[in-house]
Design a protein around this motif. Structure first.
Motif, PDB file in Angstrom:
ATOM      1  N   LYS A  96       0.838  -1.201   0.000  1.00 37.89           N
ATOM      2  CA  LYS A  96       0.000   0.000   0.000  1.00 37.89           C
ATOM      3  C   LYS A  96       0.871   1.248   0.000  1.00 37.89           C
ATOM      4  CE  LYS A  96      -4.498  -1.349   1.598  1.00 37.89           C
ATOM      5  NZ  LYS A  96      -4.440  -2.796   1.361  1.00 37.89           N
ATOM      6  N   MET A  97       2.082   1.156   0.574  1.00 39.86           N
ATOM      7  CA  MET A  97       2.987   2.323   0.521  1.00 39.86           C
ATOM      8  C   MET A  97       3.240   2.698  -0.930  1.00 39.86           C
ATOM      9  SD  MET A  97       5.882   1.642   3.455  1.00 39.86           S
ATOM     10  CE  MET A  97       6.522   0.107   2.791  1.00 39.86           C
ATOM     11  N   ALA A  98       3.528   1.681  -1.753  1.00 38.35           N
ATOM     12  CA  ALA A  98       3.797   1.947  -3.174  1.00 38.35           C
ATOM     13  C   ALA A  98       2.548   2.515  -3.859  1.00 38.35           C
ATOM     14  CB  ALA A  98       4.248   0.658  -3.871  1.00 38.35           C
ATOM     15  N   GLN A  99       1.380   1.995  -3.481  1.00 39.06           N
ATOM     16  CA  GLN A  99       0.126   2.509  -4.062  1.00 39.06           C
ATOM     17  C   GLN A  99      -0.045   3.993  -3.751  1.00 39.06           C
ATOM     18  OE1 GLN A  99      -3.318   0.254  -2.762  1.00 39.06           O
ATOM     19  NE2 GLN A  99      -2.291  -1.709  -3.144  1.00 39.06           N
ATOM     20  N   TYR A 100       0.160   4.343  -2.478  1.00 37.63           N
ATOM     21  CA  TYR A 100      -0.098   5.726  -2.075  1.00 37.63           C
ATOM     22  C   TYR A 100       0.892   6.687  -2.735  1.00 37.63           C
ATOM     23  CZ  TYR A 100      -3.133   3.511   1.379  1.00 37.63           C
ATOM     24  OH  TYR A 100      -4.109   2.764   1.987  1.00 37.63           O
ATOM     25  N   ALA A 101       2.141   6.240  -2.866  1.00 33.56           N
ATOM     26  CA  ALA A 101       3.138   7.094  -3.529  1.00 33.56           C
ATOM     27  C   ALA A 101       2.722   7.357  -4.973  1.00 33.56           C
ATOM     28  CB  ALA A 101       4.512   6.435  -3.465  1.00 33.56           C
ATOM     29  N   GLU A 102       2.314   6.319  -5.662  1.00 35.64           N
ATOM     30  CA  GLU A 102       1.934   6.448  -7.075  1.00 35.64           C
ATOM     31  C   GLU A 102       0.629   7.225  -7.250  1.00 35.64           C
ATOM     32  OE1 GLU A 102       4.833   5.846  -9.168  1.00 35.64           O
ATOM     33  OE2 GLU A 102       2.983   5.852 -10.323  1.00 35.64           O
ATOM     34  N   LEU A 103      -0.356   6.947  -6.400  1.00 38.47           N
ATOM     35  CA  LEU A 103      -1.636   7.669  -6.497  1.00 38.47           C
ATOM     36  C   LEU A 103      -1.390   9.166  -6.291  1.00 38.47           C
ATOM     37  CD1 LEU A 103      -3.867   5.191  -4.436  1.00 38.47           C
ATOM     38  CD2 LEU A 103      -4.240   5.777  -6.844  1.00 38.47           C
ATOM     39  N   SER A 104      -0.590   9.501  -5.273  1.00 37.71           N
ATOM     40  CA  SER A 104      -0.314  10.914  -4.984  1.00 37.71           C
ATOM     41  C   SER A 104       0.383  11.574  -6.162  1.00 37.71           C
ATOM     42  CB  SER A 104       0.565  11.047  -3.737  1.00 37.71           C
ATOM     43  OG  SER A 104      -0.053  10.424  -2.653  1.00 37.71           O
ATOM     44  N   ARG A 105       1.299  10.867  -6.753  1.00 45.38           N
ATOM     45  CA  ARG A 105       2.038  11.401  -7.894  1.00 45.38           C
ATOM     46  C   ARG A 105       1.088  11.774  -9.050  1.00 45.38           C
ATOM     47  NH1 ARG A 105       6.792   9.107 -11.362  1.00 45.38           N
ATOM     48  NH2 ARG A 105       7.145   7.620  -9.698  1.00 45.38           N
ATOM     49  N   ARG A 106      -0.021  11.024  -9.142  1.00 46.58           N
ATOM     50  CA  ARG A 106      -1.001  11.277 -10.222  1.00 46.58           C
ATOM     51  C   ARG A 106      -2.083  12.251  -9.781  1.00 46.58           C
ATOM     52  NH1 ARG A 106       2.105   9.343 -14.116  1.00 46.58           N
ATOM     53  NH2 ARG A 106       3.310   7.777 -13.031  1.00 46.58           N
ATOM     54  N   GLY A 107      -1.877  12.952  -8.678  1.00 47.79           N
ATOM     55  CA  GLY A 107      -2.850  13.951  -8.242  1.00 47.79           C
ATOM     56  C   GLY A 107      -4.105  13.354  -7.629  1.00 47.79           C
ATOM     57  N   ILE A 108      -3.998  12.146  -7.100  1.00 49.58           N
ATOM     58  CA  ILE A 108      -5.147  11.486  -6.462  1.00 49.58           C
ATOM     59  C   ILE A 108      -4.947  11.529  -4.943  1.00 49.58           C
ATOM     60  CG2 ILE A 108      -6.370   9.282  -6.231  1.00 49.58           C
ATOM     61  CD1 ILE A 108      -5.276   8.687  -9.164  1.00 49.58           C
ATOM     62  N   ARG A 109      -5.923  12.108  -4.250  1.00 49.90           N
ATOM     63  CA  ARG A 109      -5.768  12.285  -2.800  1.00 49.90           C
ATOM     64  C   ARG A 109      -5.888  10.950  -2.062  1.00 49.90           C
ATOM     65  NH1 ARG A 109      -9.963  15.169  -1.908  1.00 49.90           N
ATOM     66  NH2 ARG A 109      -9.152  17.278  -1.907  1.00 49.90           N
ATOM     67  N   VAL A 110      -4.925  10.729  -1.147  1.00 48.91           N
ATOM     68  CA  VAL A 110      -4.975   9.526  -0.305  1.00 48.91           C
ATOM     69  C   VAL A 110      -5.071   9.986   1.155  1.00 48.91           C
ATOM     70  CG1 VAL A 110      -3.607   8.158  -1.945  1.00 48.91           C
ATOM     71  CG2 VAL A 110      -2.442   9.345  -0.081  1.00 48.91           C
ATOM     72  N   PRO A 111      -5.569   9.131   2.060  1.00 46.66           N
ATOM     73  CA  PRO A 111      -5.618   9.543   3.471  1.00 46.66           C
ATOM     74  C   PRO A 111      -4.200   9.737   4.009  1.00 46.66           C
ATOM     75  CG  PRO A 111      -6.835   7.472   3.101  1.00 46.66           C
ATOM     76  CD  PRO A 111      -6.069   7.753   1.859  1.00 46.66           C
ATOM     77  N   HIS A 112      -4.057  10.637   4.985  1.00 44.79           N
ATOM     78  CA  HIS A 112      -2.749  10.824   5.618  1.00 44.79           C
ATOM     79  C   HIS A 112      -2.306   9.484   6.226  1.00 44.79           C
ATOM     80  CE1 HIS A 112      -0.286  12.439   9.206  1.00 44.79           C
ATOM     81  NE2 HIS A 112       0.499  12.225   8.165  1.00 44.79           N
ATOM     82  N   THR A 113      -1.108   9.048   5.865  1.00 45.47           N
ATOM     83  CA  THR A 113      -0.656   7.705   6.249  1.00 45.47           C
ATOM     84  C   THR A 113       0.781   7.754   6.746  1.00 45.47           C
ATOM     85  OG1 THR A 113      -2.057   6.763   4.510  1.00 45.47           O
ATOM     86  CG2 THR A 113      -0.355   5.320   5.415  1.00 45.47           C
ATOM     87  N   ILE A 114       1.046   7.064   7.863  1.00 46.89           N
ATOM     88  CA  ILE A 114       2.422   6.909   8.341  1.00 46.89           C
ATOM     89  C   ILE A 114       2.727   5.417   8.389  1.00 46.89           C
ATOM     90  CG2 ILE A 114       4.072   7.361  10.198  1.00 46.89           C
ATOM     91  CD1 ILE A 114       2.313   9.656  11.146  1.00 46.89           C
TER      92      ILE A 114
END
Ligand SMILES: Nc1ncnc2c1ncn2[C@@H]1O[C@H](COP(=O)(O)OP(=O)(O)O)[C@@H](O)[C@H]1O
Ligand SMILES: [Mg+2]
Length: 319
Positions: A96-114
């Motif tokens: 999911k870390m890889a998913q969130y990095a890629e989604l964010s890169r494409r301008g797709i908002r993800v929940p704040h995640t640590i």
């Protein structure tokens, strides 16, 4: 002649796809990956390879199926084979870390995640979450490790108690809890990189939301009187949203042809995308009610890809 190959590790989830191939009278072969060998000196057959390796494969006793699949996909791609949901896609499926990095890169908002490795780090991270938060496994599927916490103390009790279970890759995610005004999430399905349909999923019964028939809880789990309630999965009529375009670009950039992407909208209507399933399943009852069929769409898409290969082989032969 090129063939269609389905790479997977769960027979039950492939059953509806088998039925779709049969209905359309299309030949295909399965490549079951759990334990096994891969000879890098061998040459793969000609064909279209559809990778359905799942992030939750370790929960079915196939601890290293995803790792072996990573090698298989690298080998296929090195030989120039057509792979649907390729190695890049697999790396997102299992992180999911890889998913969130890629989604964010494409301008797709993800929940704040640590992301945190180790219990101390997890608790330290919790101090940095401003509101309610959930834990989830980095490598998950099936809602593994998803729990809601109101406070650091509550997390501390959980971590110190016997119930805490680490993600199979050791990475736990702490994530902003997105409170939906009504208990549902939306899952957007794509086949051939294109929007197929969006399905609304009722979350009032918990976090395990696999749409496959074999995952459905039986009546025994239904609270009395709930039988008259709306079905848990409902395909939305004419869903359209600017996010679809972004999702499609995200999928294209990551070697993903087939996927279901999940989002939640909060009380302000802000949309948060939190899960990409490259190994997607469809809910039979919801599909029958709406008259759309994901597995048929997949089988037809794979056949179209196979024919393209056949065509280019013919062109190459006559050239
Ligand atoms: N940030 C969040 N806020 C609220 N609910 C969430 C959040 N993340 C996940 N959930 C709930 O938990 C379910 C499982 O989480 P998900 O990230 O999809 O994990 P999995 O990959 O195991 O399916 C979701 O479908 C949703 O109902
Ligand atoms: Mg999910």
């Amino acid at each position: 002649m090129p063939s269609i190959y389905v790479i997977h590790e769960n027979d039950a989830w492939v059953e509806p796809l088998r039925a779709a191939f049969e209905e359309l009278d299309l030949p295909y072969a399965e490549w079951f990956v759990a334990d096994g060998t891969l000879d890098f000196g061998s040459v793969p057959p000609e064909g279209v390879f559809y990778n359905r390796m799942s992030a939750s494969s370790h929960t079915r006793g196939h601890r290293y199926a995803a790792e072996l699949t990573g090698g298989i996909l690298a080998w296929l791609e090195a030989h120039g084979r057509r792979v649907i949901n390729n190695g890049l896609a697999l790396s997102l499926e299992i992180s999911k870390m890889a998913q969130y990095a890629e989604l964010s890169r494409r301008g797709i908002r993800v929940p704040h995640t640590i992301a945190a490795v180790g219990r101390e780090a997890l608790l330290a991270a919790a101090h940095r979450m401003p509101g309610r938060f959930i834990t989830k496994h980095n490598r998950a599927g099936k809602g593994l490790g998803v729990r809601l916490f109101d406070s650091v103390e509550a997390l501390q009790r959980y971590v110190d108690g016997g119930a805490f279970e680490d993600s199979v890759d050791g990475v736990t995610l702490l994530q902003q809890y997105i409170e939906a005004p009504a208990p549902y999430i939306t899952r957007v399905e794509f086949v051939g990189g294109k929007f197929l349909y969006a399905v609304r999923v009722d979350t009032s019964q918990g976090f395990e939301l696999c749409p496959a028939d074999v995952c459905q809880v039986g009546d025994a789990f239904c609270p009395a009187g709930a039988s008259a309630a709306a079905p848990q999965f409902r395909i939305l009529n004419g869903f359209s949203h600017p996010l679809i375009e972004r999702y499609q670009r995200f999928l294209a950039a990551n070697g993903i042809g087939i996927a279901g992407i999940e989002f939640i909208a909060d009380g302000e209507g802000e949309i948060y995308t939190y899960d990409v399933n490259t190994n997607t399943n469809y809910n039979a009852a919801a599909e029958a009610a709406a008259g759309v069929y994901g597995m048929r769409a997949i089988a037809s898409y794979l056949e179209r890809e196979r024919r393209k290969l056949e065509q280019s082989e013919r062109v190459a032969e006559t050239a």
